[in-house]
Design a protein around this motif. Structure first.
Motif, PDB file in Angstrom:
ATOM      1  N   UNK A  57      15.747   6.794   3.326  1.00  0.00           N
ATOM      2  CA  UNK A  57      14.818   6.971   2.209  1.00  0.00           C
ATOM      3  C   UNK A  57      13.438   7.263   2.770  1.00  0.00           C
ATOM      4  N   UNK A  58      12.835   8.344   2.305  1.00  0.00           N
ATOM      5  CA  UNK A  58      11.508   8.723   2.796  1.00  0.00           C
ATOM      6  C   UNK A  58      10.449   7.853   2.134  1.00  0.00           C
ATOM      7  N   UNK A  59       9.861   6.962   2.911  1.00  0.00           N
ATOM      8  CA  UNK A  59       8.794   6.092   2.408  1.00  0.00           C
ATOM      9  C   UNK A  59       7.459   6.826   2.442  1.00  0.00           C
ATOM     10  N   UNK A  60       6.482   6.379   1.663  1.00  0.00           N
ATOM     11  CA  UNK A  60       5.153   6.994   1.714  1.00  0.00           C
ATOM     12  C   UNK A  60       4.624   7.000   3.142  1.00  0.00           C
ATOM     13  N   UNK A  61       3.980   8.095   3.555  1.00  0.00           N
ATOM     14  CA  UNK A  61       3.490   8.201   4.931  1.00  0.00           C
ATOM     15  C   UNK A  61       2.427   7.142   5.220  1.00  0.00           C
ATOM     16  N   UNK A  62       1.600   6.844   4.253  1.00  0.00           N
ATOM     17  CA  UNK A  62       0.544   5.853   4.445  1.00  0.00           C
ATOM     18  C   UNK A  62       0.751   4.728   3.439  1.00  0.00           C
ATOM     19  N   UNK A  63       1.268   3.620   3.930  1.00  0.00           N
ATOM     20  CA  UNK A  63       1.519   2.485   3.042  1.00  0.00           C
ATOM     21  C   UNK A  63       0.234   1.729   2.712  1.00  0.00           C
ATOM     22  N   UNK A  64      -0.848   2.025   3.413  1.00  0.00           N
ATOM     23  CA  UNK A  64      -2.144   1.452   3.067  1.00  0.00           C
ATOM     24  C   UNK A  64      -2.323  -0.004   3.434  1.00  0.00           C
ATOM     25  N   UNK A  65      -1.460  -0.544   4.301  1.00  0.00           N
ATOM     26  CA  UNK A  65      -1.586  -1.949   4.690  1.00  0.00           C
ATOM     27  C   UNK A  65      -1.360  -2.078   6.190  1.00  0.00           C
ATOM     28  N   UNK A  66      -1.780  -3.232   6.741  1.00  0.00           N
ATOM     29  CA  UNK A  66      -1.575  -3.532   8.153  1.00  0.00           C
ATOM     30  C   UNK A  66      -0.577  -4.684   8.274  1.00  0.00           C
ATOM     31  N   UNK A  67      -0.003  -4.806   9.461  1.00  0.00           N
ATOM     32  CA  UNK A  67       0.898  -5.936   9.765  1.00  0.00           C
ATOM     33  C   UNK A  67       1.999  -6.072   8.718  1.00  0.00           C
ATOM     34  N   UNK A  68       2.580  -4.935   8.333  1.00  0.00           N
ATOM     35  CA  UNK A  68       3.530  -4.976   7.224  1.00  0.00           C
ATOM     36  C   UNK A  68       4.977  -4.892   7.669  1.00  0.00           C
ATOM     37  N   UNK A  69       5.235  -4.897   8.974  1.00  0.00           N
ATOM     38  CA  UNK A  69       6.611  -4.833   9.419  1.00  0.00           C
ATOM     39  C   UNK A  69       7.374  -6.070   8.956  1.00  0.00           C
ATOM     40  N   UNK A  70       8.598  -5.841   8.529  1.00  0.00           N
ATOM     41  CA  UNK A  70       9.444  -6.932   8.041  1.00  0.00           C
ATOM     42  C   UNK A  70      10.384  -7.409   9.132  1.00  0.00           C
ATOM     43  N   UNK A  71      10.842  -8.619   9.011  1.00  0.00           N
ATOM     44  CA  UNK A  71      11.888  -9.143   9.882  1.00  0.00           C
ATOM     45  C   UNK A  71      13.184  -9.239   9.089  1.00  0.00           C
ATOM     46  N   UNK A  72      14.289  -8.988   9.767  1.00  0.00           N
ATOM     47  CA  UNK A  72      15.584  -9.044   9.103  1.00  0.00           C
ATOM     48  C   UNK A  72      15.808 -10.413   8.470  1.00  0.00           C
ATOM     49  N   UNK A  73      15.387 -11.472   9.178  1.00  0.00           N
ATOM     50  CA  UNK A  73      15.564 -12.821   8.637  1.00  0.00           C
ATOM     51  C   UNK A  73      14.817 -13.023   7.333  1.00  0.00           C
ATOM     52  N   UNK A  74      13.618 -12.444   7.228  1.00  0.00           N
ATOM     53  CA  UNK A  74      12.843 -12.555   5.993  1.00  0.00           C
ATOM     54  C   UNK A  74      13.563 -11.856   4.839  1.00  0.00           C
TER      55      UNK A  74
END
Length: 359
Positions: free
Chosen positions: A217-234
């Motif tokens: 799925x093509x996500x927006x190129x600029x999500x406009x936030x920092x430190x937004x990487x997710x963890x699988x556990x979350x």
């Protein structure tokens, strides 16, 4: 009876079963005399056109007249008329197809005449589409148009495969399991990596109609936030241990799986170096930045859905009627299938993001 291009050593190789009289390979010869840097797919396309018109391989001409698709059955975007490109409801895919049409017209203006009425592909579009969808890669920098083997359809779990022996320049199609008489012989067009529906439509003119586990799925190129990487556990904690994750990761729900693996996600229990609850909103599983990312994705998808020219329900209804009638243009059926699958993926992503925002 193959046409091949080997950039390593062999160069362009042509069949020798040419007509005893008259010119052989005229279009191909003329094109090379003007530009000897033409890519392999253009060279093979010109050789195919020469063969189909009786000025190349007689064997390929016979095969083409009996086994190649009719011009108005070619459903690759390159071969679709502009009115059908619009019905893809994918501006990027339609734009790239129009750009490719223009490049072929500029390279070969004499082959830019429609083959079968005004809404049929041009001669060069047809040949290029056949090569694009039916040629094989035989190793590094070697490509070939292989009659008979090119008729094998694609399957995610094929019952056959092929190999190339450079020593004697032969191609072998072999069974990987017992195949009963009358059963279809299938191969994989994509190998283990798989192709997205967009690439399948672009290169072959079809999509998987029950979801594609290789889709993204093509996500927006600029999500406009920092430190937004997710963890699988979350994500697992947010979605629970119930059926959703099981269905997605087992392949039973390829739409959700395609959406899940498109998220900016890493292994582990928590993203980055954050400790428990740092930056988290109330009892939420996710930080404020992560939730802001979800909201950004949600806005983008909602905007995409609101811009649909027709609803998913209407598209599914139209597709159903077309299949039942049996008389609908096969190209239009392929276009509607692509449209339906794209919108189902949109819906799946929107539902996934809503689930994550509720966690």
């Amino acid at each position: 009876m193959c046409i091949s291009v080997d950039y390593g050593s062999g160069g362009l190789r042509l069949p020798q079963d040419v007509p005893p009289s008259g010119p052989a390979w005229p279009r191909l010869t003329k094109a090379i005399s003007k530009d000897d840097t033409l890519p392999w797919d253009v060279l093979i396309s010109l050789a195919l056109l020469d063969s189909l018109s009786g000025m190349g391989s007689e064997g390929i001409q016979d095969w083409g007249n009996t086994a190649l698709p009719a011009p108005r059955d070619m459903s690759l975007p390159l071969c679709l008329p502009p009115s059908m490109l619009d019905q893809l409801q994918d501006e990027d895919l339609a734009r790239k197809a129009m750009e490719q049409k223009q490049r072929l017209r500029e390279l070969f203006p004499g082959l830019a005449v429609p083959m079968d009425g005004d809404d049929g592909p041009t001669w060069m579009e047809y040949a290029f589409g056949c090569v694009r969808s039916r040629a094989f890669s035989l190793g590094e920098d070697r490509y070939a148009f292989v009659p008979v083997m090119d008729a094998a359809n694609h399957a995610m779990d094929p019952n056959a495969d092929f190999s190339f022996n450079p020593g004697n320049d032969t191609i072998l199609l072999f069974a990987m399991e017992n195949i009963k008489a009358g059963d279809e012989v299938t191969i994989s067009y994509t190998g283990r990596v798989g192709y997205t529906n967009k690439r399948l439509m672009t290169q072959y003119g079809f999509v998987f109609t029950s979801g594609n586990p290789f889709d993204t799925y093509s996500l927006p190129h600029d999500l406009g936030v920092d430190s937004s990487t997710l963890a699988l556990g979350e994500v697992q904690k947010a979605l629970g241990d119930g059926g959703f994750m099981v269905e997605a990761f087992s392949g039973k729900d390829p739409y959700s799986y395609a959406c899940l693996k498109s998220l900016p996600m890493e292994a582990g229990e928590e993203a980055g170096e954050a400790s428990d609850n740092v930056g988290r909103v109330g009892s939420s599983v996710f930080t404020a930045d992560q939730r802001a990312m979800f909201e950004s994705i949600q806005r983008a998808i909602t905007g995409r859905v609101n811009a649909w020219q027709s609803s998913l329900r209407d598209d599914e209804s139209m597709l159903g009627h077309a299949l039942l009638s049996g008389s609908c243009d096969s190209r239009l059926v392929a276009v509607m299938r692509y449209r339906v699958q794209t919108k189902k993926r949109d819906v799946a992503m929107l539902e996934l993001i809503e689930r994550l925002l509720q966690a």
